[in-house]
Design an enzyme around this catalytic site. Structure first.
Site, PDB file in Angstrom:
ATOM      1  CB  SER A   5      -0.955  -0.042   1.189  1.00 33.27           C
ATOM      2  OG  SER A   5      -1.969   0.924   1.061  1.00 33.27           O
ATOM      3  CG  ASP A  54      -6.029  -2.698  -4.583  1.00 31.37           C
ATOM      4  OD1 ASP A  54      -6.842  -2.243  -3.750  1.00 31.37           O
ATOM      5  OD2 ASP A  54      -4.817  -2.442  -4.548  1.00 31.37           O
ATOM      6  CG  HIS A  98      -5.076  -2.761  -0.825  1.00 25.76           C
ATOM      7  ND1 HIS A  98      -4.425  -2.028  -1.800  1.00 25.76           N
ATOM      8  CD2 HIS A  98      -4.624  -2.285   0.369  1.00 25.76           C
ATOM      9  CE1 HIS A  98      -3.623  -1.147  -1.226  1.00 25.76           C
ATOM     10  NE2 HIS A  98      -3.725  -1.280   0.094  1.00 25.76           N
TER      11      HIS A  98
END
Length: 467
Positions: free
Chosen positions: A291, A378, A413
């Site tokens: 991230s 994601d 994600h």
């Protein structure tokens, strides 16, 4: 029975064992089975159902072989996994099977026909764990104390059952046939955990067992903040030293918890601290980020004067977007970072077109291999678009050979170590109002992505840090 009696008597005489005639002639010769495996006889008794799980103690990324035996043939059964998180919440998963003609169910080879998943999924009971109906909403399973294991209870049940059909939390409920327990660890017994609070650096260093120096990784997570240790602990258990580094939302970093208060000097100092450690091979260090941590490790590799041997980026942006970081919890609503369901998402804000050029990583300055891992489902970051942009920039700079992409349909994600349950949505903040973050990912393809990506990450690290 007379024939069995004469055979046992002869066997006792041959071995020289003295035994009274009344024992030798006894109809119940169960003790002989223990002494002499070749002795066979008929019995009206059958073995009790048995559930085995091997190995009973293993690292989190290792497969467990689960098998139920001594059951009626072609019989419907359920295998259940359940555990309590460190916060006390109940997590569970179910798989439905039919035994074979020998009364055996083998999760390594048999197909689940229902429950939490379907198909042949040897580790499905682990990656399919979800909060029980009685648990709190918005949970995400993450290990905080890596020096203790997850303890998972496995149980075998008659028929096809699940928590939605009938309550089975009470382990005395009729229908429970057998049980077993497994421990899932992020650390091997001799892996060393060292807290780092030095020169303003906040982190935890994990060192493998045995003599060094070891190749090493700097491990960064996202803007959820805090100090996440479990990936680093697992790296060290595989022989790779790893520094899990906090940079946001930690009480030992000066400044407001909801703001990013460190800069390039902090990350450079952390890299140098690891490089200078006597048990680390200073010329063999890599970086990994997930991230927002992707942006930070890419910045470390290109802008702050350190020279890592490789970089791994998992679902992250190619730059820092305006007004973030530095965003406070209350600003989430102001910046309209909510999807149509009210879930927090940065997907729109992480599109390459949304990030000012002056805030983007200068990828033409990259000098080491980059492994880019993409979850195609994601919902929190524009991961596919970012990977496309990075690949194009590196190709234009004549550095296409540095770029490797792993792209996974159906993965979200949060691509983490293998067999970790995916949280498609989980709690993000409770102030000033309760908001969930949407991460994306569907259980089975996300689990497959985690398993494949982990193996290839380890191969990538081995090739670049040990060659």
């Amino acid at each position: 029975m007379l024939k069995a009696h004469s055979s046992v008597t002869a066997l006792l005489r041959y071995t020289g064992i003295s035994i009274p005639d009344k024992v030798a002639t006894c109809r119940n010769i169960t003790c002989m089975q223990h002494l002499f495996g070749a002795v066979r006889w008929r019995s009206k008794f059958t073995a009790a159902p048995l559930l085995t799980a091997q190995p009973a103690r293993a690292l989190i990324d290792e497969q467990i072989a689960i098998q139920g035996r001594f059951l009626p043939p072609h019989w419907p059964v359920t295998v259940r996994a359940h555990m309590h998180s460190e916060e006390g919440d109940l997590w569970e998963a179910f798989s439905h099977y039919k035994t074979n003609e020998n009364g055996v169910v083998n999760l390594t080879t048999d197909h689940s026909v229902g429950g939490s998943y379907v198909g042949c999924e040897p580790m499905g009971l682990f990656w399919a764990l979800q909060p029980a109906p009685s648990a709190r909403e918005g949970l995400r399973l993450r290990k905080k104390d890596v020096e203790t294991p997850y303890v998972v209870q496995l149980s075998l049940w008659e028929g096809h059952v699940s928590s939605s059909k009938r309550p089975i939390e009470d382990e005395q409920t009729a229908g429970r046939l057998a049980a077993s327990t497994v421990e899932r660890w992020y650390m091997t017994p001799h892996t060393r955990r060292v807290e780092i609070r030095q020169n303003g650096i906040v982190g935890t260093l994990f060192l493998p067992s045995g003599p060094g120096p070891f190749p090493a990784m700097v491990d960064l997570w996202g803007m959820g903040g805090g100090l996440n240790e479990y990936r680093s602990a697992l790296f060290a258990s595989k022989g790779i030293a790893s520094l899990s580094l906090a940079y946001f939302g930690h009480k030992d970093i000066p400044g407001p918890l909801d703001e990013l208060n460190v800069g390039d000097d902090y990350f450079r100092s952390a890299y140098n601290l690891l490089q200078d450690h006597p048990e680390v091979c200073g010329e063999r260090i890599g970086l990994i980020g997930l991230s927002y941590g992707v942006y930070l490790v890419l910045r470390m590799a290109t802008h702050i004067g350190v020279k890592p041997m490789c970089v791994i980026g998992i679902n992250g942006p190619l730059g820092s977007y305006d007004k973030f970081p530095g965003i406070k919890s209350g600003d989430v609503v102001n910046y309209q970072m909510l999807d149509e369901h009210g879930n927090f998402s940065l997907r729109h804000f992480t599109m390459p077109s949304m990030i000012p050029k002056e805030n983007q990583i200068k990828f033409e300055m990259l000098e080491c291999p980059l492994l880019c891992i993409v979850g195609e489902d994601d919902y929190n970051c524009a991961s596919m678009e970012t990977a496309n942009e990075i690949e194009e920039i590196l190709r234009a700079a004549g550095k296409a050979q540095l770029f490797t992409r792993l792209s996974y349909p159906g993965a979200g994600h949060l691509i983490e170590p293998p067999y970790s349950p995916n949280a498609r949505v989980s709690l993000w903040t409770v102030k000033p109002k309760k908001i969930n973050a949407i991460w994306g990912g569907h259980p089975a393809p996300h689990a497959a992505a985690q398993e494949d990506a982990w193996k290839k990450m380890l191969d990538f690290i081995e090739y670049n840090l040990r060659k």
